[in-house]
Design a protein around this motif. Structure first.
Motif, PDB file in Angstrom:
ATOM      1  N   ALA A  45       0.831  -1.210   0.000  1.00 62.40           N
ATOM      2  CA  ALA A  45       0.000   0.000   0.000  1.00 62.40           C
ATOM      3  C   ALA A  45       0.861   1.255   0.000  1.00 62.40           C
ATOM      4  N   LEU A  46       2.026   1.185   0.647  1.00 65.35           N
ATOM      5  CA  LEU A  46       2.904   2.349   0.687  1.00 65.35           C
ATOM      6  C   LEU A  46       3.450   2.711  -0.689  1.00 65.35           C
ATOM      7  N   GLY A  47       3.353   1.791  -1.639  1.00 63.07           N
ATOM      8  CA  GLY A  47       3.800   2.075  -2.991  1.00 63.07           C
ATOM      9  C   GLY A  47       3.005   3.159  -3.667  1.00 63.07           C
ATOM     10  N   ALA A  48       1.846   3.521  -3.080  1.00 57.43           N
ATOM     11  CA  ALA A  48       1.051   4.600  -3.651  1.00 57.43           C
ATOM     12  C   ALA A  48       1.664   5.966  -3.370  1.00 57.43           C
ATOM     13  N   LEU A  49       2.611   6.026  -2.441  1.00 58.82           N
ATOM     14  CA  LEU A  49       3.244   7.292  -2.092  1.00 58.82           C
ATOM     15  C   LEU A  49       4.461   7.544  -2.981  1.00 58.82           C
ATOM     16  N   PRO A  50       4.837   8.801  -3.136  1.00 50.95           N
ATOM     17  CA  PRO A  50       6.089   9.091  -3.844  1.00 50.95           C
ATOM     18  C   PRO A  50       7.254   8.395  -3.143  1.00 50.95           C
ATOM     19  N   ALA A  51       8.215   7.967  -3.874  1.00 52.71           N
ATOM     20  CA  ALA A  51       9.308   7.160  -3.326  1.00 52.71           C
ATOM     21  C   ALA A  51      10.044   7.855  -2.191  1.00 52.71           C
ATOM     22  N   ASP A  52      10.136   9.190  -2.247  1.00 52.94           N
ATOM     23  CA  ASP A  52      10.893   9.907  -1.227  1.00 52.94           C
ATOM     24  C   ASP A  52      10.035  10.299  -0.020  1.00 52.94           C
ATOM     25  N   LYS A  53       8.780   9.846  -0.007  1.00 50.84           N
ATOM     26  CA  LYS A  53       7.888  10.232   1.096  1.00 50.84           C
ATOM     27  C   LYS A  53       7.209   9.029   1.754  1.00 50.84           C
ATOM     28  N   ARG A  54       7.856   7.890   1.650  1.00 54.81           N
ATOM     29  CA  ARG A  54       7.251   6.686   2.221  1.00 54.81           C
ATOM     30  C   ARG A  54       7.644   6.462   3.686  1.00 54.81           C
ATOM     31  N   GLY A  55       8.504   7.314   4.205  1.00 54.84           N
ATOM     32  CA  GLY A  55       8.848   7.214   5.619  1.00 54.84           C
ATOM     33  C   GLY A  55       7.822   7.955   6.461  1.00 54.84           C
ATOM     34  N   LEU A  56       6.685   7.322   6.696  1.00 54.66           N
ATOM     35  CA  LEU A  56       5.561   7.986   7.353  1.00 54.66           C
ATOM     36  C   LEU A  56       5.879   8.395   8.790  1.00 54.66           C
ATOM     37  N   LYS A  57       6.860   7.767   9.387  1.00 56.88           N
ATOM     38  CA  LYS A  57       7.225   8.106  10.756  1.00 56.88           C
ATOM     39  C   LYS A  57       7.690   9.553  10.854  1.00 56.88           C
ATOM     40  N   ALA A  58       8.289  10.070   9.771  1.00 54.56           N
ATOM     41  CA  ALA A  58       8.831  11.432   9.779  1.00 54.56           C
ATOM     42  C   ALA A  58       7.814  12.472   9.348  1.00 54.56           C
ATOM     43  N   VAL A  59       6.633  12.043   8.884  1.00 51.09           N
ATOM     44  CA  VAL A  59       5.611  12.980   8.421  1.00 51.09           C
ATOM     45  C   VAL A  59       4.933  13.605   9.634  1.00 51.09           C
ATOM     46  N   ALA A  60       4.973  14.936   9.734  1.00 54.94           N
ATOM     47  CA  ALA A  60       4.415  15.621  10.899  1.00 54.94           C
ATOM     48  C   ALA A  60       2.991  16.109  10.677  1.00 54.94           C
ATOM     49  N   ALA A  61       2.620  16.361   9.425  1.00 51.46           N
ATOM     50  CA  ALA A  61       1.280  16.879   9.126  1.00 51.46           C
ATOM     51  C   ALA A  61       0.863  16.413   7.746  1.00 51.46           C
ATOM     52  N   ALA A  62      -0.458  16.401   7.525  1.00 45.28           N
ATOM     53  CA  ALA A  62      -0.974  15.935   6.237  1.00 45.28           C
ATOM     54  C   ALA A  62      -0.437  16.780   5.089  1.00 45.28           C
ATOM     55  N   GLY A  63      -0.202  18.060   5.352  1.00 47.79           N
ATOM     56  CA  GLY A  63       0.295  18.944   4.303  1.00 47.79           C
ATOM     57  C   GLY A  63       1.688  18.605   3.831  1.00 47.79           C
TER      58      GLY A  63
END
Length: 378
Positions: A45-63
């Motif tokens: 499922a993570l393949g739907a994300l851009p390759a450089d943004k699949r580290g969801l742990k580092a994502v702080a906000a939806a934006g």
């Protein structure tokens, strides 16, 4: 299992990664305890994300990842939850190797924390709450050798617990007791690591999501938060006017029980005998109109005096007096309860007697007033 494998093959051959279908398939595999397949589907499922943004742990906000829709964040949260559960399933196969088990628990906790965070992006309190409960289980599994068994591992879970509590506090869950339990777990880990200023900052922030003047089911939660705020006032004072801060806290509390609990927590955290004495006396005094609830505090006060060696002349009372007062109160409560039971039994006896009287004075079956008149006429 074969149906799930067939569906995986179909999705793999699709021209684009379908985030929702992969996440749904992962959840379906998890429901049947096919955890390896669930893990593979969640990763896909993570393949739907851009390759450089699949580290969801580092994502702080939806934006931070504008390519993901609100529905996408929901399904990513589901996928992260399934990954965490898949890792937790490995605990039963890891034998008795404590290091491996700790590694699995910490990895699962990270997935659950990320799941709660992503659910918070779309204000899904139900999903955030489910992820938080799984995170709780990951922390508390194997209490003798798990993540909470040592100071080093307690410190290691602080970032994940911060993420989980932030999601819970922002979503206003239906169960404030569990919300408080998670926040207290974080506070315990922070204070165990000596991070008192951080604990003070966190407990002060709870006022927005757990008001101290809460009523109903949230009242007990507010009392617990008040105790921690008082503890942090003593251990990490924001100024030299500690008692002014304490009085300000007391003004926010609406019940004598909450005030007594806050004073007790404050006294237990104070460093000097004088401050401890003043706090314990204030805790007892807060319950002057509730003698039955005052007993517990009187007993603790007496025990503290005996252990600390505080003189009766200094305390203004003797431990023997406190103990005798508590005993007298308990006897009064017991006597009142006995009177209530006796009164209840008397009421029951009276009711039975009245029923029996009505039954014996009522006409026998078949006897009617018209029949009585006929007998009199004849």
């Amino acid at each position: 299992m074969q149906d799930i494998r067939t569906a995986m093959q179909l999705l793999t051959s699709a021209p684009a990664v379908n985030l929702e279908l992969w996440s749904q398939l992962s959840r379906a595999a998890g429901r049947h305890a096919y955890w390896q397949l669930a893990k593979e589907c969640a990763a896909a499922a993570l393949g739907a994300l851009p390759a450089d943004k699949r580290g969801l742990k580092a994502v702080a906000a939806a934006g931070d990842v504008p390519e993901v829709s609100p529905e996408g964040w929901y399904w990513l949260s589901v996928a992260e939850m399934q990954q965490g559960q898949a890792v937790m399933s490995l605990l039963s196969t890891s034998g008795r190797d404590a290091a491996i088990q700790l590694s699995f628990q910490h990895k699962a906790l990270s997935h659950f924390a990320t799941s709660a965070k992503l659910a918070g992006f779309v204000s899904r309190a139900d999903l955030a709450g489910a992820a938080a409960r799984l995170a709780w289980n990951a922390c508390t599994t194997n209490s003798t050798a798990g993540l909470l068994a040592a100071g080093l591992t307690r410190a290691a879970v602080i970032p994940q617990l911060k993420t989980v509590t932030a999601a819970l506090n922002a979503s206003r869950p239906a169960d404030p007791s569990f919300q408080v339990s998670c926040n207290i777990l974080l506070l315990e880990c922070l204070t165990a690591a000596g991070q008192w200023p951080a604990a003070r900052q966190h407990v002060d922030s709870l006022q927005r999501s757990l008001p101290l003047k809460s009523h109903g089911p949230a009242a007990a939660a507010a009392v617990a938060v008040a105790g921690w705020r008082a503890t942090c006032l003593a251990r990490a004072p924001a100024s030299k006017r500690i008692m002014e801060d304490m009085n300000r806290l007391l003004s926010e509390l609406s019940t004598p029980q909450a005030k007594a609990h806050a004073w007790r927590a404050f006294g237990q955290a104070c460093s000097t005998v004088e401050e401890q004495l003043a706090a314990r006396k204030a805790a007892v005094a807060a319950l002057d109109r509730l003698p039955a609830e005052q007993v517990e505090y009187q007993l603790e006060f007496a025990e503290w005096m005996l252990v600390s060696g505080c003189e009766a002349s200094t305390a203004g009372t003797a431990p023997e007096v406190l103990l005798q007062t508590a005993i007298d109160t308990l006897r009064e409560v017991e006597a009142a309860a006995t009177e209530d039971v006796d009164a209840g039994e008397a009421d029951d006896t009276s009711s039975v007697y009245s029923h029996a009287t009505r039954r014996t004075t009522s006409p026998p079956p078949g006897h009617t007033a018209s029949a009585e008149r006929r007998t009199t006429t004849n």
